[in-house]
Design an enzyme around this catalytic site. Structure first.
Site, PDB file in Angstrom:
ATOM      1  CB  CYS A   7      -0.898   0.026   1.226  1.00  0.00           C
ATOM      2  SG  CYS A   7      -1.724   1.620   1.432  1.00  0.00           S
ATOM      3  CB  ILE A   8       1.156   4.081  -2.404  1.00  0.00           C
ATOM      4  CG1 ILE A   8       2.164   5.196  -2.636  1.00  0.00           C
ATOM      5  CG2 ILE A   8      -0.266   4.612  -2.425  1.00  0.00           C
ATOM      6  CD1 ILE A   8       2.162   5.724  -4.046  1.00  0.00           C
TER       7      ILE A   8
END
Lengths: 136, 101, 130, 136, 130, 101
Positions: free
Chosen positions: C78-79
């Protein structure tokens, strides 16, 4: 005991393997043993699970570090306080724990047990007698 | 339409297993993994709470039991030990999975 | 059956990523599909290529990278969670003006939409956390 | 409801600020709202603390994300199930929670409360009615 | 009085490093000394220079680096814990054959002996973890 | 020779606060910080357990209380709210600190 020796207590309240705290606590104890302080370990609450016999971690793929406790005597770490009430609540007795021994050089290298089963009140006394408490 | 509940925390330290048991429905399965497998042992202060949920299927992950030195003979009556393949089968055979973190 | 996997804790500190790894391996061996594993919260730390675990311990990142290579499992970090925790790929490092990156082979950085999409497109979502 | 719509439940069982799970769960909810699924949120155990009024994080230097719950209606996230037993154990009532409203376009944009206080048994029914459960 | 500080959890995920920061700042303002902060377990992750927290959140690494600069606090990251978790300085990266490093300014990597030494040489050891 | 005990976990989820209270000695101080401050509120299922340890000084970190919306009026009788400077003073005025993680 010399004046510049401090009483260090390592407090273990967590079970092994689910988290890394127990293993990394033991790594501190091993390094700390070189510093010639007055060292004790406390095992209470889920920490008592660290000392149980017959741990076999092959299938979870994680290193079994429980044999290392048996080597603590070689590092002159010989006081492992284990709380009786914590054992009782978890359905454990002293027989469920590993045999951990040390050799007393002042007593003709007699083998003596490192584990001392203490009551909750005695454990509180152990805590209150320390200079430095490291919690894991 | 049953749920597979997974619990991974020691029930002696954390309330997750008790909360899970209080919410599981008859026919659901509660699988204890990681440190939650300590709850699967007999003779503990929690054994009564576990036994009280008789409509729920209880299971524990064998590899985690072995890692923690809990012999199969010490398991509470009615708790089934499964391996990772059995975990996958439970996940596939229930309709949903709910993790009690 | 298609399994989606969410991993919410970092490597070594919590057993979650180990348990997830054994689950995914067994699922693949049983003939199930695991199209994607999504790493969130501290789980993003699993994807660092800079870890050097002791030689007698498993290498968690390499175990996952091998699964990605051998079975085409899509490993998504997840960024947003990664930015907080200092996990970057080369693109992100350039975009953020950082002088280094640390994502391992087989992992890619993307948005939370990939987690929701995984929930929609798989038959069963399994969460491993703490 | 269309056939390709799944029932998504976000389960919140942890208190805010001591750990980041509550905040990062909310970030998933906001992104997930764009996917036109049937979304519900569950608050039980310490998760009910996330919704309390008057949170002021200035002195701990951490962002106060509690106002974001009041914006969920704009994202068409309108079902927030809160367990009564969890409130009771923590000395809380519905009055201690923020007022969270949504506008019902099928009812002339009437303002309606998003929080639904449910019993433990009803919460178990909510869980059993889902396709995908995301736990934080 | 001399305080020694042990931080056992990573940034953002747990409040431990925030609480420790406020404690250390208050201790310094009250005229106490804080010669060293030791980062162990996931606490080592506080020292990454690659994190990019959202603009409306505090930058935990920068807060600590500023304390090191302004007050000479010695920020020590445990080498063994750091290796498992992929935290490296330039020296370690070269020694381990890694192509990048990620330690921020003001932090240094050293052994667990520094933790014991801190316990011996300070008057009070405070632990912030989970 | 008194000890400052710090607890940082919610007592509704985790046993640490109860274990700490069971080990603290008369004259010691138990300081609730982070999520443990939920234990400082009145009217909860834990209030009796807290009140039972009358020989122990109880305190809670004000910034953590404010973050969690717990007003000073809601504190259990006898619990003192301190700020970070007060936390430092407690640490300095006791002989050792023990963290119940």
């Amino acid at each position: 005991m010399e004046d510049d020796v401090k009483k260090f207590l390592y407090v273990n309240r967590k079970a092994p393997y689910g988290t890394i705290y127990a293993l990394e606590a033991l790594e501190v104890v091993l390094i700390g043993a070189a510093f010639d302080q007055d060292v004790s370990l406390a095992f209470l609450d889920d920490g008592v699970f660290q000392l149980t016999k017959s741990q076999d971690t092959k299938e979870i793929g994680v290193k079994n570090f429980s044999p290392t406790f048996r080597a603590l005597g070689d590092y002159e770490v010989t006081k492992l306080y284990v709380e009786k009430e914590s054992l009782d609540e978890r359905g454990l007795t002293a027989d469920d724990l590993q045999e951990i021994m040390w050799e007393d050089e002042d007593d003709d290298w007699a083998e003596k047990p490192s584990i001392r089963i203490v009551s909750r009140a005695e454990m509180a006394d152990v805590f209150a007698d320390q200079d430095v408490i490291l919690s894991f | 339409m049953a749920t597979l509940h997974t619990v991974n925390k020691s029930p002696f330290a954390n309330q997750s297993l008790l909360s899970c048991l209080a919410h599981a429905k008859d026919g659901d399965t509660v699988l204890m993994i990681e440190d939650a497998v300590y709850g699967a042992a007999s003779g503990t202060g929690l054994a009564d709470a576990m036994a009280a949920r008789s409509g729920v299927n209880l299971a524990a992950l064998g590899p985690d039991l072995a890692a923690r030195g809990i012999a199969t003979e010490r398991l509470l009556a009615g708790i089934k030990a499964v391996d990772y393949a059995g975990f996958v089968e439970l996940a596939a055979s229930h309709d949903r999975a709910q993790a009690w973190l | 059956m298609k399994f989606g996997i969410l991993i919410s804790e970092g490597p070594y500190t919590h057993q979650a990523s180990d348990t997830a790894y054994h689950f995914v391996k067994s699922a693949l061996e049983a003939g199930h599909e695991v199209p994607r594993v999504f790493f969130y919260h501290d789980g993003v730390n699993v994807g660092t290529r800079l870890s050097v675990p002791p030689q007698d311990e498993r290498n968690i990142q390499q175990q996952w990278s091998a699964l990605a290579k051998d079975h085409g499992v899509d490993l998504v970090i997840c960024i947003a969670a990664a930015q907080r925790r200092g996990m970057l790929d080369a693109n992100e490092a350039e975009r953020q003006g950082k002088d280094a990156d640390n994502i391992a082979e087989g992992f890619r950085i993307s948005g939370l939409g990939q987690l929701i999409e995984m929930g929609i497109e798989t038959d069963r979502l399994m969460t491993f956390g703490d």
